[in-house]
Design a protein around this motif. Sequence first.
Motif, PDB file in Angstrom:
ATOM      1  N   ASP A  99     -13.079  12.493 -12.117  1.00  0.00           N
ATOM      2  CA  ASP A  99     -13.477  12.756 -13.496  1.00  0.00           C
ATOM      3  C   ASP A  99     -14.093  11.506 -14.095  1.00  0.00           C
ATOM      4  N   ILE A 100     -14.973  10.843 -13.370  1.00  0.00           N
ATOM      5  CA  ILE A 100     -15.515   9.565 -13.799  1.00  0.00           C
ATOM      6  C   ILE A 100     -16.356   9.690 -15.060  1.00  0.00           C
ATOM      7  N   ALA A 101     -17.018  10.826 -15.267  1.00  0.00           N
ATOM      8  CA  ALA A 101     -17.820  10.993 -16.477  1.00  0.00           C
ATOM      9  C   ALA A 101     -16.922  10.955 -17.710  1.00  0.00           C
ATOM     10  N   ARG A 102     -15.795  11.639 -17.647  1.00  0.00           N
ATOM     11  CA  ARG A 102     -14.881  11.638 -18.795  1.00  0.00           C
ATOM     12  C   ARG A 102     -14.282  10.256 -19.013  1.00  0.00           C
ATOM     13  N   VAL A 103     -13.948   9.584 -17.917  1.00  0.00           N
ATOM     14  CA  VAL A 103     -13.399   8.232 -18.029  1.00  0.00           C
ATOM     15  C   VAL A 103     -14.419   7.285 -18.662  1.00  0.00           C
ATOM     16  N   LEU A 104     -15.668   7.377 -18.214  1.00  0.00           N
ATOM     17  CA  LEU A 104     -16.724   6.519 -18.748  1.00  0.00           C
ATOM     18  C   LEU A 104     -16.916   6.776 -20.238  1.00  0.00           C
ATOM     19  N   ASP A 105     -16.925   8.025 -20.635  1.00  0.00           N
ATOM     20  CA  ASP A 105     -17.068   8.389 -22.041  1.00  0.00           C
ATOM     21  C   ASP A 105     -15.913   7.824 -22.869  1.00  0.00           C
ATOM     22  N   ALA A 106     -14.697   7.950 -22.331  1.00  0.00           N
ATOM     23  CA  ALA A 106     -13.518   7.441 -23.041  1.00  0.00           C
ATOM     24  C   ALA A 106     -13.530   5.922 -23.138  1.00  0.00           C
ATOM     25  N   LEU A 107     -13.999   5.263 -22.090  1.00  0.00           N
ATOM     26  CA  LEU A 107     -14.088   3.803 -22.106  1.00  0.00           C
ATOM     27  C   LEU A 107     -14.985   3.313 -23.231  1.00  0.00           C
ATOM     28  N   VAL A 108     -16.160   3.915 -23.352  1.00  0.00           N
ATOM     29  CA  VAL A 108     -17.107   3.482 -24.377  1.00  0.00           C
ATOM     30  C   VAL A 108     -16.549   3.759 -25.768  1.00  0.00           C
ATOM     31  N   ALA A 109     -15.885   4.902 -25.930  1.00  0.00           N
ATOM     32  CA  ALA A 109     -15.307   5.235 -27.237  1.00  0.00           C
ATOM     33  C   ALA A 109     -14.192   4.264 -27.622  1.00  0.00           C
ATOM     34  N   ALA A 110     -13.378   3.882 -26.645  1.00  0.00           N
ATOM     35  CA  ALA A 110     -12.225   3.033 -26.934  1.00  0.00           C
ATOM     36  C   ALA A 110     -12.554   1.552 -26.956  1.00  0.00           C
ATOM     37  N   ASP A 111     -13.438   1.109 -26.073  1.00  0.00           N
ATOM     38  CA  ASP A 111     -13.674  -0.320 -25.874  1.00  0.00           C
ATOM     39  C   ASP A 111     -15.088  -0.766 -26.213  1.00  0.00           C
ATOM     40  N   GLY A 112     -15.917   0.151 -26.682  1.00  0.00           N
ATOM     41  CA  GLY A 112     -17.306  -0.187 -26.944  1.00  0.00           C
ATOM     42  C   GLY A 112     -17.547  -0.793 -28.315  1.00  0.00           C
ATOM     43  N   THR A 113     -18.810  -1.020 -28.590  1.00  0.00           N
ATOM     44  CA  THR A 113     -19.239  -1.659 -29.838  1.00  0.00           C
ATOM     45  C   THR A 113     -18.736  -0.923 -31.074  1.00  0.00           C
ATOM     46  N   ALA A 114     -18.817   0.402 -31.077  1.00  0.00           N
ATOM     47  CA  ALA A 114     -18.449   1.180 -32.260  1.00  0.00           C
ATOM     48  C   ALA A 114     -16.987   1.015 -32.643  1.00  0.00           C
ATOM     49  N   ALA A 115     -16.141   0.609 -31.683  1.00  0.00           N
ATOM     50  CA  ALA A 115     -14.714   0.455 -31.954  1.00  0.00           C
ATOM     51  C   ALA A 115     -14.347  -0.961 -32.380  1.00  0.00           C
ATOM     52  N   HIS A 116     -15.315  -1.881 -32.398  1.00  0.00           N
ATOM     53  CA  HIS A 116     -15.005  -3.266 -32.762  1.00  0.00           C
ATOM     54  C   HIS A 116     -14.876  -3.389 -34.279  1.00  0.00           C
ATOM     55  N   ALA A 117     -13.880  -4.135 -34.723  1.00  0.00           N
ATOM     56  CA  ALA A 117     -13.590  -4.243 -36.150  1.00  0.00           C
ATOM     57  C   ALA A 117     -14.784  -4.762 -36.952  1.00  0.00           C
ATOM     58  N   TYR A 118     -15.522  -5.704 -36.388  1.00  0.00           N
ATOM     59  CA  TYR A 118     -16.668  -6.277 -37.099  1.00  0.00           C
ATOM     60  C   TYR A 118     -17.743  -5.222 -37.341  1.00  0.00           C
ATOM     61  N   VAL A 119     -18.012  -4.397 -36.334  1.00  0.00           N
ATOM     62  CA  VAL A 119     -19.022  -3.344 -36.462  1.00  0.00           C
ATOM     63  C   VAL A 119     -18.531  -2.245 -37.387  1.00  0.00           C
ATOM     64  N   ILE A 120     -17.253  -1.936 -37.323  1.00  0.00           N
ATOM     65  CA  ILE A 120     -16.683  -0.934 -38.233  1.00  0.00           C
ATOM     66  C   ILE A 120     -16.854  -1.380 -39.677  1.00  0.00           C
ATOM     67  N   ARG A 121     -16.611  -2.668 -39.943  1.00  0.00           N
ATOM     68  CA  ARG A 121     -16.800  -3.182 -41.303  1.00  0.00           C
ATOM     69  C   ARG A 121     -18.261  -3.064 -41.731  1.00  0.00           C
ATOM     70  N   ALA A 122     -19.180  -3.361 -40.823  1.00  0.00           N
ATOM     71  CA  ALA A 122     -20.608  -3.266 -41.142  1.00  0.00           C
ATOM     72  C   ALA A 122     -20.996  -1.829 -41.468  1.00  0.00           C
ATOM     73  N   ARG A 123     -20.509  -0.885 -40.652  1.00  0.00           N
ATOM     74  CA  ARG A 123     -20.840   0.517 -40.870  1.00  0.00           C
ATOM     75  C   ARG A 123     -20.192   1.040 -42.141  1.00  0.00           C
ATOM     76  N   THR A 124     -18.986   0.573 -42.451  1.00  0.00           N
ATOM     77  CA  THR A 124     -18.314   0.983 -43.678  1.00  0.00           C
ATOM     78  C   THR A 124     -19.088   0.482 -44.890  1.00  0.00           C
ATOM     79  N   GLY A 125     -19.603  -0.744 -44.796  1.00  0.00           N
ATOM     80  CA  GLY A 125     -20.408  -1.293 -45.882  1.00  0.00           C
ATOM     81  C   GLY A 125     -21.661  -0.475 -46.114  1.00  0.00           C
ATOM     82  N   LEU A 126     -22.276   0.002 -45.019  1.00  0.00           N
ATOM     83  CA  LEU A 126     -23.480   0.821 -45.141  1.00  0.00           C
ATOM     84  C   LEU A 126     -23.149   2.164 -45.777  1.00  0.00           C
ATOM     85  N   ALA A 127     -22.059   2.780 -45.339  1.00  0.00           N
ATOM     86  CA  ALA A 127     -21.679   4.091 -45.857  1.00  0.00           C
ATOM     87  C   ALA A 127     -21.347   4.033 -47.345  1.00  0.00           C
ATOM     88  N   SER A 128     -20.772   2.917 -47.785  1.00  0.00           N
ATOM     89  CA  SER A 128     -20.373   2.775 -49.185  1.00  0.00           C
ATOM     90  C   SER A 128     -21.488   2.176 -50.035  1.00  0.00           C
TER      91      SER A 128
END
Length: 226
Positions: free
Chosen positions: A12-41
């Motif tokens: 099930d490598i496709a599912r594992v790869l997808d989960a890896l990016v969701a959990a450990d990728g750029t979008a999950a980093h606190a700095y990027v989350i703050r940037a995106r939150t600033g944009l949304a607000s």
Amino acid sequence: MSEAAPRYQFGDIARVLDALVAADGTAAHAYVIRARTGLASEGLLALPDLADAASYICLLHGRHPGVIDHAATRSTENAARQWLIEAADAFAAERTYLTQVTVAAGPAPSTAGQADCETAVSQQRHALDTLAQSDRRGCAMGAAMALVLDWRAMRQVLDMAAIRAGLEPHPCALPDRAATLVVARDIGGDDIIDRAIQFGARQLLNQHRGLWDILSARADLRARGD
């Protein structure tokens, strides 16, 4: 690295790869989350921080050949050939866009420890080059697929910088998530190859998170200096 993604699940490598990016990728980093939150607000994001991000992403991924180009010379998987051609062509356009945004946003702001930061990112670039040129079957493809999947979140930050610098964001032609995961599934299914794909993906995501750690620390240093 986050432990939210499964370490390994055979077949099930496709599912594992997808989960890896969701959990450990750029979008999950606190700095990027703050940037995106600033944009949304509709909060104003500091142009120096965006210029810093563009400059350092350019240091990591702005040169040719890159991760995908190296992977294309290493992969012997027929199922990945068309995806690699499309991904390499699209990432060439992304490098051009990255350079345009970096120039328009201006140089990275002067920050304490500048030379050390640049050295660290140069070492990350070398690590990615080595990873993408691995002879371990599946490793380079894992890195290339993780880059394509994670680039969407990195692209959001670049687009923020482009808009603040007065540029119109360019469309991204990289293969989408579904197409990339189909390739992962097509070339995977063998225990050894699946482990190599996962290793390559984890190592690339680790370098990306390291980059955002550097950018976050630099932003904090500038804020304390104000």
